[in-house]
Design an enzyme around this catalytic site. Structure first.
Site, PDB file in Angstrom:
ATOM      1  N   SER A 150       3.170   0.057   8.270  1.00 31.33           N
ATOM      2  CA  SER A 150       4.414   0.821   8.341  1.00 31.33           C
ATOM      3  C   SER A 150       4.322   1.896   9.414  1.00 31.33           C
ATOM      4  CB  SER A 150       4.722   1.455   6.983  1.00 31.33           C
ATOM      5  OG  SER A 150       3.644   2.267   6.546  1.00 31.33           O
ATOM      6  N   GLU A 151       3.121   2.439   9.606  1.00 33.14           N
ATOM      7  CA  GLU A 151       2.864   3.429  10.645  1.00 33.14           C
ATOM      8  C   GLU A 151       1.555   3.055  11.335  1.00 33.14           C
ATOM      9  OE1 GLU A 151       4.218   7.679   9.433  1.00 33.14           O
ATOM     10  OE2 GLU A 151       3.437   6.743   7.606  1.00 33.14           O
ATOM     11  N   ARG A 187      -5.587  13.682  -0.935  1.00 35.13           N
ATOM     12  CA  ARG A 187      -6.585  13.783  -1.999  1.00 35.13           C
ATOM     13  C   ARG A 187      -7.582  12.625  -1.940  1.00 35.13           C
ATOM     14  NH1 ARG A 187      -3.391  15.701  -7.492  1.00 35.13           N
ATOM     15  NH2 ARG A 187      -1.906  17.126  -6.506  1.00 35.13           N
ATOM     16  N   GLY A 188      -7.506  11.840  -0.862  1.00 35.84           N
ATOM     17  CA  GLY A 188      -8.440  10.728  -0.729  1.00 35.84           C
ATOM     18  C   GLY A 188      -8.039   9.477  -1.476  1.00 35.84           C
ATOM     19  N   VAL A 189      -6.788   9.430  -1.974  1.00 33.75           N
ATOM     20  CA  VAL A 189      -6.356   8.256  -2.750  1.00 33.75           C
ATOM     21  C   VAL A 189      -6.334   7.011  -1.870  1.00 33.75           C
ATOM     22  CG1 VAL A 189      -4.482   7.232  -4.098  1.00 33.75           C
ATOM     23  CG2 VAL A 189      -5.036   9.661  -4.368  1.00 33.75           C
ATOM     24  N   LEU A 190      -5.724   7.112  -0.670  1.00 36.97           N
ATOM     25  CA  LEU A 190      -5.669   5.952   0.214  1.00 36.97           C
ATOM     26  C   LEU A 190      -7.067   5.506   0.598  1.00 36.97           C
ATOM     27  CD1 LEU A 190      -4.139   3.913   1.950  1.00 36.97           C
ATOM     28  CD2 LEU A 190      -4.052   5.635   3.768  1.00 36.97           C
ATOM     29  N   VAL A 217       0.846  -1.192   0.000  1.00 36.26           N
ATOM     30  CA  VAL A 217       0.000   0.000   0.000  1.00 36.26           C
ATOM     31  C   VAL A 217       0.885   1.247   0.000  1.00 36.26           C
ATOM     32  CG1 VAL A 217      -1.781   1.278   1.235  1.00 36.26           C
ATOM     33  CG2 VAL A 217      -1.828  -1.230   1.221  1.00 36.26           C
ATOM     34  N   SER A 218       0.655   2.141  -0.934  1.00 41.69           N
ATOM     35  CA  SER A 218       1.418   3.396  -0.974  1.00 41.69           C
ATOM     36  C   SER A 218       0.633   4.447  -1.749  1.00 41.69           C
ATOM     37  CB  SER A 218       2.783   3.181  -1.638  1.00 41.69           C
ATOM     38  OG  SER A 218       2.649   2.994  -3.042  1.00 41.69           O
ATOM     39  N   TYR A 243      -4.161   2.842   9.904  1.00 36.16           N
ATOM     40  CA  TYR A 243      -5.225   1.932   9.495  1.00 36.16           C
ATOM     41  C   TYR A 243      -6.383   1.781  10.478  1.00 36.16           C
ATOM     42  CZ  TYR A 243      -2.100   0.819   5.701  1.00 36.16           C
ATOM     43  OH  TYR A 243      -1.303   0.915   4.584  1.00 36.16           O
ATOM     44  N   PHE A 256       4.649  -9.651   4.893  1.00 39.80           N
ATOM     45  CA  PHE A 256       4.152  -9.840   3.533  1.00 39.80           C
ATOM     46  C   PHE A 256       3.887  -8.486   2.902  1.00 39.80           C
ATOM     47  CE2 PHE A 256       0.689 -10.305   6.604  1.00 39.80           C
ATOM     48  CZ  PHE A 256      -0.264  -9.391   6.141  1.00 39.80           C
TER      49      PHE A 256
END
Length: 409
Positions: free
Chosen positions: A118-119, A91-94, A82-83, A123, A409
């Site tokens: 990662s952080e 911009r709401g991409v995630l 995920v990036s 989530y 993973f």
């Protein structure tokens, strides 16, 4: 500027993966590692966000089967890669990728989604709760001794080339999977992850080494590791860097860890991502010199609350009505009656009065038995409506062994 989401095509993979690498710092991976992730990527379960012909967001999912309390193997989406490009933040991409992905997982009929973060702050807003923890250790093996149980000396250890004994080691791993929640069954191809050994990643240590434990000609355990020679004025101060180890019984476990403690010309053993209840931690002479550091590991998201809670068993009888909050996946919101014990469970919609109120994030954190509902209640994240319900549910949700994710993973 807008972005479009679409399922990954095989010929998109290299651009998609390059954007992922850039988001994580831009350091190129060794070719053998990149080739392995290319082979493991399930393109039909991966999505990209595109601004014109430029990839600006990535997200994938692996088809896992995850052990849950009661030894069932449950379908789970292993959310990965995920990036979002730094040029397209806020911009709401995630959010759009998480929305699409959880809708897809529901459509596939899988009750769980899992990930490593990662952080940790990212989530929770999408309903993922920290469900497992692991321990990193740095043992002063010059001063710490291991007390081995009877039978340890009956275990034979021998060196072997890691590739030559891969099948035997994988058979040991497969036998361990049902006994510990959080462990994924390894699908074909994933065994190659254990053999990755690029020279650029050794930092002065040896190539990957392997020792197998045998009894009666059968492999009952293994350890894969590197040794980093170091010398001080007073003599050798080498470091053993443990990659992974599994054993089928107490004697094999002790034999392997004793070996790791006593490798010639070394005085430190470093290991990462080990179970927080691993037996050797109860065998050491001085736990304070083992440099323990606990951290979060696997995050769990219940995509289908009813199916997920039915898929596991409960170590004590439970009969509880949850009032579940789930803004991101509203199909989970509302009241659910869970009844279950060590033999099985049922979880159905209900109009009965709620006993406990919580969000799906707390259910995810408690799902594998590593995080106590009582602890979450003490933190104000679970509200007890019926007196005594929190304690009853907390006992039922527990696990005899701590849940653990053995590899990333």
């Amino acid at each position: 500027m807008g972005t479009d989401l679409r399922v990954l095509r095989p010929d998109d993979w290299h651009q998609w993966y390059d954007k992922l690498i850039r988001a994580f710092g831009g350091v190129p991976e060794p070719s053998e590692e990149r080739e392995l992730w290319n082979a493991l990527t399930e393109v039909d379960r991966s999505i990209g966000a595109w601004d014109g012909d430029v990839c600006v967001g990535t997200a994938g999912a692996f088809s896992f089967r995850l052990t849950v309390p009661g030894e069932a193997s449950v379908p789970a989406a292993g959310v990965t890669m995920v990036s979002v490009a730094a040029t397209h933040r806020r911009r709401g991409v995630l959010r759009s990728m998480m929305r699409r992905q959880l809708d897809d997982v529901r459509e596939w009929g899988w009750p769980l989604a899992v990930l490593t973060a990662s952080e940790p702050a990212i989530y929770g807003r999408f309903g993922y709760g920290a469900a497992t923890h692991h321990v990193n250790v740095e043992v002063d093996t010059s001063r710490v001794r291991l007390s081995a149980p009877p039978g340890t000396d009956d275990v034979r250890l021998r060196y072997a080339a890691p590739a030559d004994v891969l099948d035997a080691c994988e058979a040991v791993y497969a036998r361990k999977v049902p006994g510990r929640p959080g462990m994924p069954a390894r699908l074909p191809g994933w065994e190659r992850l254990a053999l990755l050994d690029p020279e650029s990643g050794r930092d002065g240590a040896s190539p990957l080494q392997c020792v197998v434990a045998e009894r009666g000609g059968e492999v009952v355990g293994y350890a894969r590791f590197r040794v980093k020679p170091e010398w001080e004025t007073a003599g050798p101060e080498g470091v053993v860097l443990l990659r992974d180890t599994e054993a089928l019984d107490a004697a094999a476990h002790a034999a392997l860890w004793r070996f790791l403690f006593e490798i010639d010309l070394t005085s430190t053993l470093k290991a990462w991502g080990r179970p927080i209840d691993e037996p050797w931690l109860s065998m050491v002479s001085d736990i304070r010199r083992c440099g323990l550091r606990v951290r979060d590991s696997l995050y769990v998201r219940l995509v289908d609350v009813g199916a997920a809670l039915e898929a596991r068993t409960y170590q004590a009888p439970v009969d509880v009505v949850f009032e579940v909050e789930d803004d991101f996946c509203p199909w989970n919101a509302g009241r659910w009656r869970l009844t279950g014990d060590a033999k099985g469970a049922s979880c159905r919609r209900t109009t009965d009065a709620a006993d406990l109120a919580l969000s799906v994030r707390e259910l995810g954190a408690a799902y594998l038995g590593g995080m106590s509902l009582a602890s979450l209640g003490a933190a104000g994240r679970v509200r007890e409506i019926r007196q005594g319900a929190l304690g009853e549910a907390a006992v039922g949700f527990g696990s005899v062994v701590s849940p653990w994710l053995p590899h990333g993973f």
